[in-house]
Design a protein around this motif. Structure first.
Motif, PDB file in Angstrom:
ATOM      1  N   GLY A 196       0.838  -1.200   0.000  1.00 46.86           N
ATOM      2  CA  GLY A 196       0.000   0.000   0.000  1.00 46.86           C
ATOM      3  C   GLY A 196       0.875   1.253   0.000  1.00 46.86           C
ATOM      4  O   GLY A 196       1.798   1.362   0.819  1.00 46.86           O
ATOM      5  N   ILE A 197       0.590   2.176  -0.898  1.00 49.23           N
ATOM      6  CA  ILE A 197       1.327   3.442  -0.954  1.00 49.23           C
ATOM      7  C   ILE A 197       0.595   4.436  -0.043  1.00 49.23           C
ATOM      8  O   ILE A 197      -0.617   4.667  -0.231  1.00 49.23           O
ATOM      9  CB  ILE A 197       1.364   3.996  -2.396  1.00 49.23           C
ATOM     10  N   LYS A 198       1.302   4.975   0.912  1.00 50.47           N
ATOM     11  CA  LYS A 198       0.655   5.944   1.821  1.00 50.47           C
ATOM     12  C   LYS A 198       0.103   7.097   1.002  1.00 50.47           C
ATOM     13  O   LYS A 198       0.790   7.664   0.148  1.00 50.47           O
ATOM     14  CB  LYS A 198       1.663   6.463   2.844  1.00 50.47           C
ATOM     15  N   GLY A 199      -1.148   7.438   1.278  1.00 50.08           N
ATOM     16  CA  GLY A 199      -1.762   8.533   0.543  1.00 50.08           C
ATOM     17  C   GLY A 199      -2.852   8.090  -0.415  1.00 50.08           C
ATOM     18  O   GLY A 199      -3.465   8.914  -1.088  1.00 50.08           O
ATOM     19  N   GLY A 200      -3.068   6.763  -0.517  1.00 50.03           N
ATOM     20  CA  GLY A 200      -4.198   6.260  -1.265  1.00 50.03           C
ATOM     21  C   GLY A 200      -4.027   6.288  -2.773  1.00 50.03           C
ATOM     22  O   GLY A 200      -2.914   6.219  -3.295  1.00 50.03           O
ATOM     23  N   ARG A 201      -5.166   6.457  -3.468  1.00 50.29           N
ATOM     24  CA  ARG A 201      -5.192   6.283  -4.918  1.00 50.29           C
ATOM     25  C   ARG A 201      -4.284   7.277  -5.637  1.00 50.29           C
ATOM     26  O   ARG A 201      -3.529   6.908  -6.541  1.00 50.29           O
ATOM     27  CB  ARG A 201      -6.633   6.399  -5.420  1.00 50.29           C
ATOM     28  N   ASP A 202      -4.307   8.530  -5.246  1.00 52.30           N
ATOM     29  CA  ASP A 202      -3.503   9.537  -5.940  1.00 52.30           C
ATOM     30  C   ASP A 202      -2.009   9.300  -5.723  1.00 52.30           C
ATOM     31  O   ASP A 202      -1.202   9.470  -6.646  1.00 52.30           O
ATOM     32  CB  ASP A 202      -3.881  10.945  -5.466  1.00 52.30           C
ATOM     33  N   ALA A 203      -1.656   8.930  -4.502  1.00 50.64           N
ATOM     34  CA  ALA A 203      -0.245   8.651  -4.230  1.00 50.64           C
ATOM     35  C   ALA A 203       0.206   7.414  -5.005  1.00 50.64           C
ATOM     36  O   ALA A 203       1.329   7.367  -5.532  1.00 50.64           O
ATOM     37  CB  ALA A 203      -0.046   8.442  -2.731  1.00 50.64           C
ATOM     38  N   GLY A 204      -0.677   6.415  -5.089  1.00 51.39           N
ATOM     39  CA  GLY A 204      -0.358   5.215  -5.862  1.00 51.39           C
ATOM     40  C   GLY A 204      -0.111   5.556  -7.316  1.00 51.39           C
ATOM     41  O   GLY A 204       0.842   5.072  -7.942  1.00 51.39           O
ATOM     42  N   ARG A 205      -0.962   6.425  -7.859  1.00 49.57           N
ATOM     43  CA  ARG A 205      -0.800   6.859  -9.245  1.00 49.57           C
ATOM     44  C   ARG A 205       0.534   7.582  -9.410  1.00 49.57           C
ATOM     45  O   ARG A 205       1.270   7.356 -10.383  1.00 49.57           O
ATOM     46  CB  ARG A 205      -1.952   7.769  -9.653  1.00 49.57           C
ATOM     47  N   ALA A 206       0.863   8.446  -8.472  1.00 47.42           N
ATOM     48  CA  ALA A 206       2.112   9.201  -8.552  1.00 47.42           C
ATOM     49  C   ALA A 206       3.320   8.264  -8.510  1.00 47.42           C
ATOM     50  O   ALA A 206       4.294   8.454  -9.253  1.00 47.42           O
ATOM     51  CB  ALA A 206       2.182  10.205  -7.395  1.00 47.42           C
ATOM     52  N   PHE A 207       3.247   7.266  -7.668  1.00 47.63           N
ATOM     53  CA  PHE A 207       4.363   6.297  -7.594  1.00 47.63           C
ATOM     54  C   PHE A 207       4.549   5.603  -8.944  1.00 47.63           C
ATOM     55  O   PHE A 207       5.651   5.561  -9.499  1.00 47.63           O
ATOM     56  CB  PHE A 207       4.081   5.263  -6.495  1.00 47.63           C
ATOM     57  N   ILE A 208       3.442   5.100  -9.455  1.00 51.38           N
ATOM     58  CA  ILE A 208       3.499   4.331 -10.712  1.00 51.38           C
ATOM     59  C   ILE A 208       4.047   5.192 -11.850  1.00 51.38           C
ATOM     60  O   ILE A 208       4.805   4.727 -12.697  1.00 51.38           O
ATOM     61  CB  ILE A 208       2.068   3.838 -11.070  1.00 51.38           C
ATOM     62  N   GLU A 209       3.643   6.464 -11.873  1.00 57.30           N
ATOM     63  CA  GLU A 209       4.028   7.320 -13.006  1.00 57.30           C
ATOM     64  C   GLU A 209       5.447   7.856 -12.877  1.00 57.30           C
ATOM     65  O   GLU A 209       5.950   8.487 -13.814  1.00 57.30           O
ATOM     66  CB  GLU A 209       3.037   8.480 -13.138  1.00 57.30           C
ATOM     67  N   ASN A 210       6.085   7.603 -11.756  1.00 58.45           N
ATOM     68  CA  ASN A 210       7.414   8.166 -11.565  1.00 58.45           C
ATOM     69  C   ASN A 210       8.529   7.143 -11.392  1.00 58.45           C
ATOM     70  O   ASN A 210       9.683   7.537 -11.198  1.00 58.45           O
ATOM     71  CB  ASN A 210       7.398   9.141 -10.379  1.00 58.45           C
ATOM     72  N   VAL A 211       8.188   5.856 -11.467  1.00 56.79           N
ATOM     73  CA  VAL A 211       9.283   4.880 -11.468  1.00 56.79           C
ATOM     74  C   VAL A 211       9.974   4.943 -12.832  1.00 56.79           C
ATOM     75  O   VAL A 211       9.340   5.211 -13.866  1.00 56.79           O
ATOM     76  CB  VAL A 211       8.790   3.440 -11.187  1.00 56.79           C
ATOM     77  N   GLN A 212      11.275   4.751 -12.835  1.00 53.95           N
ATOM     78  CA  GLN A 212      12.049   4.839 -14.074  1.00 53.95           C
ATOM     79  C   GLN A 212      12.617   3.483 -14.495  1.00 53.95           C
ATOM     80  O   GLN A 212      12.684   3.178 -15.679  1.00 53.95           O
ATOM     81  CB  GLN A 212      13.227   5.825 -13.879  1.00 53.95           C
ATOM     82  N   VAL A 213      13.035   2.685 -13.538  1.00 56.95           N
ATOM     83  CA  VAL A 213      13.587   1.368 -13.854  1.00 56.95           C
ATOM     84  C   VAL A 213      12.440   0.362 -13.981  1.00 56.95           C
ATOM     85  O   VAL A 213      12.376  -0.408 -14.940  1.00 56.95           O
ATOM     86  CB  VAL A 213      14.584   0.908 -12.762  1.00 56.95           C
ATOM     87  N   ALA A 214      11.545   0.360 -13.024  1.00 56.65           N
ATOM     88  CA  ALA A 214      10.382  -0.543 -13.093  1.00 56.65           C
ATOM     89  C   ALA A 214       9.461  -0.099 -14.228  1.00 56.65           C
ATOM     90  O   ALA A 214       9.409   1.072 -14.587  1.00 56.65           O
ATOM     91  CB  ALA A 214       9.629  -0.527 -11.767  1.00 56.65           C
ATOM     92  N   SER A 215       8.768  -1.072 -14.803  1.00 59.24           N
ATOM     93  CA  SER A 215       7.879  -0.797 -15.942  1.00 59.24           C
ATOM     94  C   SER A 215       6.426  -0.902 -15.501  1.00 59.24           C
ATOM     95  O   SER A 215       6.046  -1.851 -14.807  1.00 59.24           O
ATOM     96  CB  SER A 215       8.126  -1.809 -17.061  1.00 59.24           C
ATOM     97  N   HIS A 216       5.643   0.067 -15.947  1.00 61.67           N
ATOM     98  CA  HIS A 216       4.219   0.092 -15.635  1.00 61.67           C
ATOM     99  C   HIS A 216       3.478  -0.666 -16.727  1.00 61.67           C
ATOM    100  O   HIS A 216       3.265  -0.151 -17.824  1.00 61.67           O
ATOM    101  CB  HIS A 216       3.762   1.550 -15.557  1.00 61.67           C
TER     102      HIS A 216
END
Lengths: 265, 434
Positions: free
Chosen positions: B346-366
């Protein structure tokens, strides 16, 4: 098909074709702890070419009922009774391993029923070491694993099967595991106790053929060659690289050799 | 040679002998639809299954056969049919066992497409399914009916990572005379071999860890050959005359191979979801390094679990290796090398924080896959389930902060740096939302 022999239901594979006792009958006899399935690629091949195929499951093996037989001599008599039940006067008999001992004894005790004898990966005697007998009696799963290992050559160990997607070793284990518990021990005991091979071979009068596996660890080639000599077979077929389970490992070569023999006998 | 070869040796060699003419060490790609018969007798023999060989690549192909035999060897099966996808493997398994009026018992916690197949597609053809939680042993026992033809589940459930107690469910199905079919995609045979623990049939999506490269789709049905189809009249597809081969009874004719023969002779002949030879070649390349890759997947998973558990931007972590996972004990028992490389957190901060995490990883692929050599991440709350309310997601066992991670083979320090940076941004989003 299923028939009653000695009051027990006996399963006989006919190679996927209806059986006609008036035709040219091939009788395949399986080895210790095996069933009709070890000759599956021979049964279907010859049944679809006009031969009348019989591959019985010995009692307590495969889909046959009854208690396992305990001597090679009794197994030969049981096969003779089976042929009587089926109204088969005589047949070309193909014996693999223990089935070869039964074939020898059948040819001696019931010579009129054996038109020709094809001995596949077998010998005049099949001694069984005490360790394997002990495993078969007390740790059957371990005995099956050991026999499946020793029984296969290069193709089996590489899991390289002529039938797409199939596996020799694991199929072999499941085939043996499907028999009644105790059937393997009875078979191996019967092999270990059988001492009549040389006398039986001397008494055989029908045409004979010998097919051996070069890498056979269970009935090594040198013993097969002695049997060939006793049966006056001057041209034994030795299949290079094959293990003891050559009917399934090398069906093309085995079927070719058998066919050449059947076509003149 | 004494005994069977071990895992990595089988992964490299099983099913293939270099040909005598060219001696190609690698498995050649037989990119052909069909095969020249030696003569009419040879053709007839192939169609009658009197001899081995190939007729038409929908039914079998030499390159595909190597993959099939290698998978059978690795799983301990008596035979395998490779398919165009994992879903095709599941469908052909059902087809081989079930007819209209039949019933399936299935785990309720598994890949959505599996559930949809059972609940919405098969039901249209008269095959019903009862869903049971994967660790509800009494539920499985109670759900089996006289017309039940298979019990199905995933070793590691997707996406919740519930662990099915395969040995105990296997005892129940054996007593009931019903085959246990297991989807072993998430564990692979390197972590757990279901056929050694009471399962009768194993299916795979080869697209995931077995391929590992994310370049080829594929699936497989592997037959354990350890089920007595003739014990009663419950399985007429295997014990009554087959429409092909002069009406033979597959159980009598092929014994332990009855089921897999049905899969090939009906599934591939009449439906045809075959694996392409080129995809088989790609999947073989993956299979050859499966053991090595799984070691690395599991090593990185251990590091990732430690990293996430101690990160201030993560509110919770779920993986069967962790002592607080409800199925930790059975996971440890069945998979001592680790319970797979999928982590939910779980990413602290809920849905928006989860979205932010996913959109900002560089090595991992979404992306929407798992089991790749590369680390993959997905956030259901902003993608597959973006239209669903938090309450509805919760009912489906998901939360809007959930991120699923498929841990890859990268140098872990790079993954840690990547996640740290993305979580920092997610933290800012969470802070701004407050």
């Amino acid at each position: 098909m299923k028939v009653m022999v000695r009051g027990q239901e006996t399963f006989i594979s006919t190679g996927g074709r209806a059986f006609d006792a008036s035709g040219n009958v091939l009788l395949f006899l399986h080895g210790s702890g095996q069933s009709h399935l070890s000759f599956m690629l021979q049964g279907r091949f010859f049944a679809n070419r006009g031969w009348q195929v019989l591959t019985p499951n010995m009692p307590a093996h495969g889909l046959s009922e009854g208690a396992a037989l305990t001597s090679i001599e009794d197994m030969a008599d049981w096969v003779a009774e089976l042929l009587d039940v089926l109204n088969v006067a005589s047949a070309n008999v193909i014996g693999h391993s223990q089935g070869g001992l039964i074939g020898l004894e059948l040819a001696r005790r019931h010579s009129g029923k054996v038109k020709g004898l094809s001995q596949v990966a077998t010998a005049l005697a099949i001694p069984v070491n005490d360790a394997l007998l002990g495993m078969a009696e007390n740790k059957e799963v371990a005995a099956i694993a050991a026999m499946t290992d020793w029984g296969h050559g290069r193709d089996g160990h590489r899991h390289d099967h002529t039938m797409p997607g199939q596996d020799h070793m694991n199929y072999g284990k499941q085939l043996m595991a499907a028999n009644e518990t105790g059937a393997l021990f009875a078979d191996l005991t019967a092999c270990a106790n059988y001492a009549g091979g040389a006398d039986a071979a001397a008494a055989v009068t029908c045409p004979c053929q010998v097919i051996l596996a070069q890498k056979d660890k269970m009935t090594p080639v040198k013993f097969g060659l002695k049997m060939a000599q006793a049966l006056k077979v001057s041209d034994p077929v030795i299949i290079a690289g094959a293990g003891h389970m050559l009917p399934s490992e090398r069906p093309v070569e085995v079927n070719k050799a058998l066919r050449q023999f059947f076509e003149v006998n | 040679m004494s005994g069977d070869y071990k895992f990595n040796t089988l992964g490299l060699h099983a099913g293939h002998t270099p040909d005598a003419r060219f001696g190609s060490r690698a498995v050649p790609i037989h990119q052909t639809t069909s095969y020249v018969f030696q003569d009419t007798e040879h053709a007839a023999a192939l169609f009658n299954m009197e001899v081995g060989g190939h007729i038409y690549s929908r039914i079998s192909n030499p390159t595909v056969a190597v993959l099939e035999q290698r998978l059978a060897a690795l799983e301990g099966g008596i035979g395998c049919v490779a398919t165009s996808s994992g879903m095709a493997a599941l469908f052909l398994t059902v087809l081989g066992l079930c007819s209209a009026g039949d019933h399936i018992v299935s785990s309720s916690q598994m890949y959505g497409a599996n559930i949809n197949l059972f609940e919405h597609t098969l039901s249209r053809y008269g095959i019903s399914t009862t869903f049971v939680k994967p660790n509800d042993l009494a539920g499985f026992k109670d759900a089996i009916k006289p017309n039940t033809k298979m019990v199905f589940g995933e070793v590691i459930g997707n996406p919740g990572m519930d662990i099915m107690n395969v040995p105990e469910v296997g005892k129940i199905t054996a007593a009931a005379g019903v085959p246990l079919v297991i989807d072993a995609t998430f564990n692979t045979p390197w972590l757990f071999k279901p056929l050694e623990y009471g399962a009768n049939i194993v299916i795979h999506s080869l697209t995931k860890w077995i391929g590992g490269h994310g370049i080829a789709l594929g699936g497989a049905v592997i037959d354990g050959g350890n089920f007595d189809w003739g014990q009663n009249d419950r399985f007429p597809t295997l014990t009554e005359p087959h429409f092909g081969f002069q009406g033979v009874n597959l159980w009598e004719e092929f014994g332990p191979a009855a089921f897999i023969t049905r899969v090939r002779t009906e599934g591939m002949y009449n439906i045809g979801p075959c694996l392409s030879p080129t995809n088989a070649f790609h999947l073989i390349q993956g299979l050859e390094t499966l053991g090595l890759r799984m070691e690395r997947h599991m090593a990185n998973t251990v590091k990732m679990l430690d990293f996430l558990a101690n990160h201030e931007g993560i509110s919770w972590v779920k993986h069967p290796n962790l002592p607080d996972h409800p199925d930790h004990a059975i996971a440890k028992q069945l998979m001592p090398k680790g319970a797979g490389s999928i982590i939910a957190c779980g990413i602290k901060g809920g849905r928006d924080a989860g979205r932010a995490f996913i959109e900002n990883v560089q090595v991992a692929s979404h992306l929407a896959n798992v089991g790749d050599a590369k680390t993959l991440v997905i956030h259901p709350g902003s993608t597959t389930h973006s239209h669903i309310t938090p309450d509805a997601m919760k009912a489906a066992g998901l939360t809007d902060d959930l991120v699923r991670i498929s841990v890859g083979l990268e140098d872990f320090e790079d993954l840690a740096d990547d996640f740290n940076a993305a979580l920092r941004i997610a933290g800012k989003v969470a802070g701004a939302a407050k």
